[in-house]
Write a protein that holds these residues in place. Sequence first.
Motif, PDB file in Angstrom:
ATOM      1  N   GLY A 267       0.807  -1.222   0.000  1.00 55.58           N
ATOM      2  CA  GLY A 267       0.000   0.000   0.000  1.00 55.58           C
ATOM      3  C   GLY A 267       0.836   1.265   0.000  1.00 55.58           C
ATOM      4  O   GLY A 267       2.036   1.247   0.301  1.00 55.58           O
ATOM      5  N   ASP A 268       0.195   2.382  -0.344  1.00 57.33           N
ATOM      6  CA  ASP A 268       0.882   3.676  -0.376  1.00 57.33           C
ATOM      7  C   ASP A 268       1.053   4.269   1.018  1.00 57.33           C
ATOM      8  O   ASP A 268       2.057   4.899   1.326  1.00 57.33           O
ATOM      9  N   LEU A 269       0.070   4.079   1.874  1.00 54.18           N
ATOM     10  CA  LEU A 269       0.133   4.586   3.248  1.00 54.18           C
ATOM     11  C   LEU A 269       1.122   3.751   4.050  1.00 54.18           C
ATOM     12  O   LEU A 269       1.179   2.533   3.862  1.00 54.18           O
ATOM     13  N   PRO A 270       1.940   4.389   4.921  1.00 54.84           N
ATOM     14  CA  PRO A 270       2.836   3.590   5.768  1.00 54.84           C
ATOM     15  C   PRO A 270       2.060   2.506   6.514  1.00 54.84           C
ATOM     16  O   PRO A 270       0.925   2.730   6.957  1.00 54.84           O
ATOM     17  N   LEU A 271       2.675   1.337   6.665  1.00 59.82           N
ATOM     18  CA  LEU A 271       1.980   0.165   7.202  1.00 59.82           C
ATOM     19  C   LEU A 271       1.353   0.411   8.569  1.00 59.82           C
ATOM     20  O   LEU A 271       0.193   0.065   8.812  1.00 59.82           O
ATOM     21  N   PHE A 272       2.088   1.026   9.498  1.00 57.96           N
ATOM     22  CA  PHE A 272       1.556   1.244  10.840  1.00 57.96           C
ATOM     23  C   PHE A 272       0.442   2.291  10.853  1.00 57.96           C
ATOM     24  O   PHE A 272      -0.402   2.286  11.744  1.00 57.96           O
ATOM     25  N   ASP A 273       0.444   3.187   9.870  1.00 56.83           N
ATOM     26  CA  ASP A 273      -0.671   4.130   9.752  1.00 56.83           C
ATOM     27  C   ASP A 273      -1.910   3.421   9.203  1.00 56.83           C
ATOM     28  O   ASP A 273      -3.035   3.714   9.611  1.00 56.83           O
ATOM     29  N   GLU A 274      -1.687   2.495   8.296  1.00 54.12           N
ATOM     30  CA  GLU A 274      -2.786   1.735   7.710  1.00 54.12           C
ATOM     31  C   GLU A 274      -3.588   0.996   8.785  1.00 54.12           C
ATOM     32  O   GLU A 274      -4.808   0.879   8.710  1.00 54.12           O
ATOM     33  N   PHE A 275      -2.877   0.505   9.821  1.00 54.56           N
ATOM     34  CA  PHE A 275      -3.535  -0.251  10.895  1.00 54.56           C
ATOM     35  C   PHE A 275      -3.718   0.586  12.171  1.00 54.56           C
ATOM     36  O   PHE A 275      -3.999   0.023  13.235  1.00 54.56           O
ATOM     37  N   ASP A 276      -3.541   1.898  12.089  1.00 55.30           N
ATOM     38  CA  ASP A 276      -3.717   2.815  13.236  1.00 55.30           C
ATOM     39  C   ASP A 276      -2.828   2.450  14.423  1.00 55.30           C
ATOM     40  O   ASP A 276      -3.218   2.605  15.592  1.00 55.30           O
ATOM     41  N   ILE A 277      -1.626   1.993  14.137  1.00 50.91           N
ATOM     42  CA  ILE A 277      -0.716   1.578  15.212  1.00 50.91           C
ATOM     43  C   ILE A 277       0.121   2.745  15.706  1.00 50.91           C
ATOM     44  O   ILE A 277       0.458   2.822  16.893  1.00 50.91           O
ATOM     45  N   GLU A 278       0.465   3.692  14.822  1.00 51.93           N
ATOM     46  CA  GLU A 278       1.276   4.843  15.221  1.00 51.93           C
ATOM     47  C   GLU A 278       0.616   5.618  16.358  1.00 51.93           C
ATOM     48  O   GLU A 278       1.260   6.028  17.322  1.00 51.93           O
ATOM     49  N   GLN A 279      -0.684   5.797  16.243  1.00 55.63           N
ATOM     50  CA  GLN A 279      -1.422   6.531  17.272  1.00 55.63           C
ATOM     51  C   GLN A 279      -1.376   5.774  18.605  1.00 55.63           C
ATOM     52  O   GLN A 279      -1.248   6.373  19.672  1.00 55.63           O
ATOM     53  N   GLU A 280      -1.450   4.446  18.538  1.00 53.09           N
ATOM     54  CA  GLU A 280      -1.396   3.638  19.757  1.00 53.09           C
ATOM     55  C   GLU A 280      -0.018   3.722  20.411  1.00 53.09           C
ATOM     56  O   GLU A 280       0.097   3.727  21.642  1.00 53.09           O
ATOM     57  N   ILE A 281       1.035   3.806  19.606  1.00 54.34           N
ATOM     58  CA  ILE A 281       2.395   3.952  20.153  1.00 54.34           C
ATOM     59  C   ILE A 281       2.514   5.273  20.891  1.00 54.34           C
ATOM     60  O   ILE A 281       3.084   5.334  21.992  1.00 54.34           O
ATOM     61  N   ARG A 282       1.977   6.349  20.305  1.00 55.67           N
ATOM     62  CA  ARG A 282       2.032   7.650  20.975  1.00 55.67           C
ATOM     63  C   ARG A 282       1.267   7.622  22.292  1.00 55.67           C
ATOM     64  O   ARG A 282       1.712   8.170  23.300  1.00 55.67           O
ATOM     65  N   ARG A 283       0.108   6.962  22.282  1.00 54.65           N
ATOM     66  CA  ARG A 283      -0.695   6.885  23.514  1.00 54.65           C
ATOM     67  C   ARG A 283      -0.013   6.048  24.591  1.00 54.65           C
ATOM     68  O   ARG A 283      -0.261   6.246  25.785  1.00 54.65           O
ATOM     69  N   SER A 284       0.839   5.112  24.192  1.00 56.65           N
ATOM     70  CA  SER A 284       1.493   4.235  25.173  1.00 56.65           C
ATOM     71  C   SER A 284       2.489   4.997  26.055  1.00 56.65           C
ATOM     72  O   SER A 284       2.961   4.461  27.049  1.00 56.65           O
ATOM     73  N   LEU A 285       2.813   6.236  25.680  1.00 51.25           N
ATOM     74  CA  LEU A 285       3.697   7.060  26.504  1.00 51.25           C
ATOM     75  C   LEU A 285       2.929   7.878  27.539  1.00 51.25           C
ATOM     76  O   LEU A 285       3.523   8.456  28.444  1.00 51.25           O
ATOM     77  N   ASP A 286       1.611   7.953  27.389  1.00 53.75           N
ATOM     78  CA  ASP A 286       0.798   8.752  28.319  1.00 53.75           C
ATOM     79  C   ASP A 286       0.566   7.986  29.610  1.00 53.75           C
ATOM     80  O   ASP A 286       0.386   6.764  29.593  1.00 53.75           O
ATOM     81  N   LYS A 287       0.537   8.693  30.706  1.00 58.25           N
ATOM     82  CA  LYS A 287       0.228   8.008  31.971  1.00 58.25           C
ATOM     83  C   LYS A 287      -1.275   7.862  32.171  1.00 58.25           C
ATOM     84  O   LYS A 287      -1.725   7.006  32.919  1.00 58.25           O
ATOM     85  N   ARG A 288      -2.065   8.695  31.484  1.00 60.50           N
ATOM     86  CA  ARG A 288      -3.529   8.581  31.568  1.00 60.50           C
ATOM     87  C   ARG A 288      -4.041   7.763  30.390  1.00 60.50           C
ATOM     88  O   ARG A 288      -3.736   8.070  29.227  1.00 60.50           O
ATOM     89  N   VAL A 289      -4.801   6.717  30.662  1.00 63.56           N
ATOM     90  CA  VAL A 289      -5.347   5.850  29.618  1.00 63.56           C
ATOM     91  C   VAL A 289      -6.873   5.895  29.706  1.00 63.56           C
ATOM     92  O   VAL A 289      -7.469   5.433  30.692  1.00 63.56           O
ATOM     93  N   TRP A 290      -7.513   6.454  28.685  1.00 62.45           N
ATOM     94  CA  TRP A 290      -8.975   6.550  28.686  1.00 62.45           C
ATOM     95  C   TRP A 290      -9.589   5.221  28.269  1.00 62.45           C
ATOM     96  O   TRP A 290      -9.081   4.526  27.388  1.00 62.45           O
ATOM     97  N   MET A 291     -10.697   4.885  28.919  1.00 62.81           N
ATOM     98  CA  MET A 291     -11.427   3.657  28.600  1.00 62.81           C
ATOM     99  C   MET A 291     -12.789   4.006  28.020  1.00 62.81           C
ATOM    100  O   MET A 291     -13.200   5.168  28.014  1.00 62.81           O
ATOM    101  N   LYS A 292     -13.512   2.999  27.556  1.00 60.26           N
ATOM    102  CA  LYS A 292     -14.872   3.220  27.069  1.00 60.26           C
ATOM    103  C   LYS A 292     -15.738   3.720  28.224  1.00 60.26           C
ATOM    104  O   LYS A 292     -15.475   3.418  29.387  1.00 60.26           O
ATOM    105  N   LYS A 293     -16.746   4.463  27.898  1.00 55.57           N
ATOM    106  CA  LYS A 293     -17.723   5.017  28.845  1.00 55.57           C
ATOM    107  C   LYS A 293     -17.174   6.162  29.692  1.00 55.57           C
ATOM    108  O   LYS A 293     -17.874   6.679  30.559  1.00 55.57           O
ATOM    109  N   GLY A 294     -15.879   6.545  29.499  1.00 57.81           N
ATOM    110  CA  GLY A 294     -15.379   7.729  30.178  1.00 57.81           C
ATOM    111  C   GLY A 294     -14.495   7.497  31.380  1.00 57.81           C
ATOM    112  O   GLY A 294     -13.964   8.451  31.954  1.00 57.81           O
ATOM    113  N   GLY A 295     -14.325   6.258  31.810  1.00 54.46           N
ATOM    114  CA  GLY A 295     -13.386   5.979  32.896  1.00 54.46           C
ATOM    115  C   GLY A 295     -11.953   6.039  32.394  1.00 54.46           C
ATOM    116  O   GLY A 295     -11.702   6.062  31.186  1.00 54.46           O
ATOM    117  N   TYR A 296     -10.996   6.069  33.320  1.00 58.96           N
ATOM    118  CA  TYR A 296      -9.595   6.097  32.889  1.00 58.96           C
ATOM    119  C   TYR A 296      -8.673   5.468  33.934  1.00 58.96           C
ATOM    120  O   TYR A 296      -9.034   5.306  35.106  1.00 58.96           O
TER     121      TYR A 296
END
Length: 514
Positions: A267-296
């Motif tokens: 594909g033309d899009l970078p592989l990790f962008d295609e599977f939305d993994i880059e965003q997950e890597i960035r979030r893995s550095l945050d100390k706050r992790v949001w969950m469904k329904k608004g808890g964290y």
Amino acid sequence: MKKEIIINSTPHEVRIAMLEDGEVVELLMESADAKRIVGNVYLGKVTSVKPGLQAAFVDIGMERAGFLHASDLDHDDSEEEEAPARGGRHRQRMVPNIGDVLKVGDPILVQVTKEPISTKGPRLTADISLPGRYLVMMPKGRHIGVSRKIEDRRERVRLKQLLQKHRTEEGAFIIRTAATSVSENAIKQDVAYLGNLIRKIAQARTEVQAPALVHEDVGIVVGLVRDIFKEDTDRLVIDDKEDYERLVAYAKTFAPELKGRIRLYRGDLPLFDEFDIEQEIRRSLDKRVWMKKGGYLIIEPTEALVSIDVNTGRFTGKRNQEDTILQTNMLAAREVARQLRLRDVGGIIVIDFIDMENEGNKKRVFNELRTHLKRDRARHKVFQVSGLGLVEMSRQRVRPSLLSQLSDPCPYCRETGKVLSMETMSNRIERLVHRIAIVFNEKRLQIQANPVLALYLLEERPEQFRELCRTFDLELNVLDDGTLHIEEFRIISLGSGKDLIAEFEKKTRAGQRN
């Protein structure tokens, strides 16, 4: 459950993401400058023996010596785990006195079981363990073990009989989970492969001088296929053609049934962008992790342990408080299990779930956590909810966490996560000017400070310093210096040019000695 392995490979870095139902659950990374060494075999040299610790330090040619415990000198033939020499064992068994076995300067063949982490060198074992696709071989043992994950009794007996038929006279073997339902020829090939590997290591040992690398484990990509890519994986996608061809060749030889599941990404899009993994890597550095329904969750690593705090956040529920708390805790149990795998958190972990009154609800949350932790490849142990409502657990630490791989300690806050307030710094400067004016009888002073602090002194505290000048008949000016840390400042004598803080500290130390 749909399982996928996504591999982004470049000349500088290899990144591997494991997805379950489209959600990232594990991330492995290896840079060209810092390749993993777990599984490598070295001819090391003993540099220090510590009988009080029942341990020795062994030079394997790295920056820091490796740590070898006495319990890792010999093989325990009662062991029947899938991968025994990973992470060390401390069972209640006879352990030799390390001072009787090793002396400084002795050469010894060792294998790395844990990467260097922080200030600690690599963890070592003398009980070499060599994994194949279906078997693990340990040259020092004699027994045959079967992975506990193979639960069918007839299959366990069948595999043992096949291995007994083709095994070598020397060496212990563990039959891995991946061997389930494989043919006799596959077992025979794995025995031959491992036997050949042992002979190569024995030959290489005679050709080098300690410290030296004797055997390098397969790279992270092939190792992943060997250890993780199994029948329950739907597909493996990789974006590098050379690595793709290498994987296909490996699968053709060792796992032909999986060859058709390997895909080359075009594909033309970078592989990790295609599977939305880059965003997950960035979030893995945050100390706050949001969950469904608004808890964290708040995930806080410390030197001694990792604390995880559960909060309802924006979630207010629809029925009652106990139900809202239960729903939040159930979601948190699933998310905690995923985050531990994703961030590769190891050591002691303390989880502070929201307090529940109902004992049945406490058990439900605890069982939910255990159920989702069963998917974790790392060894772990979870303890029941404590009297304070905490869940304590430990998780195997083999390599540095994802956070430590992706980040460096902050030189600005000096790893505290905070800097002193401007008010605190201003009061500190005032007290030092007061002392210096008395001790040195100086009349002309200059405060050199970071631009942010200097501006605060001039705009927010001018009256404070005018009062100092009147009290001690001082001439006092402020100079900003962008090279200074926000918590650093100097008080300079405009007459002599001396750093009066340094002079004051010398005088104080001299007085203490007297």
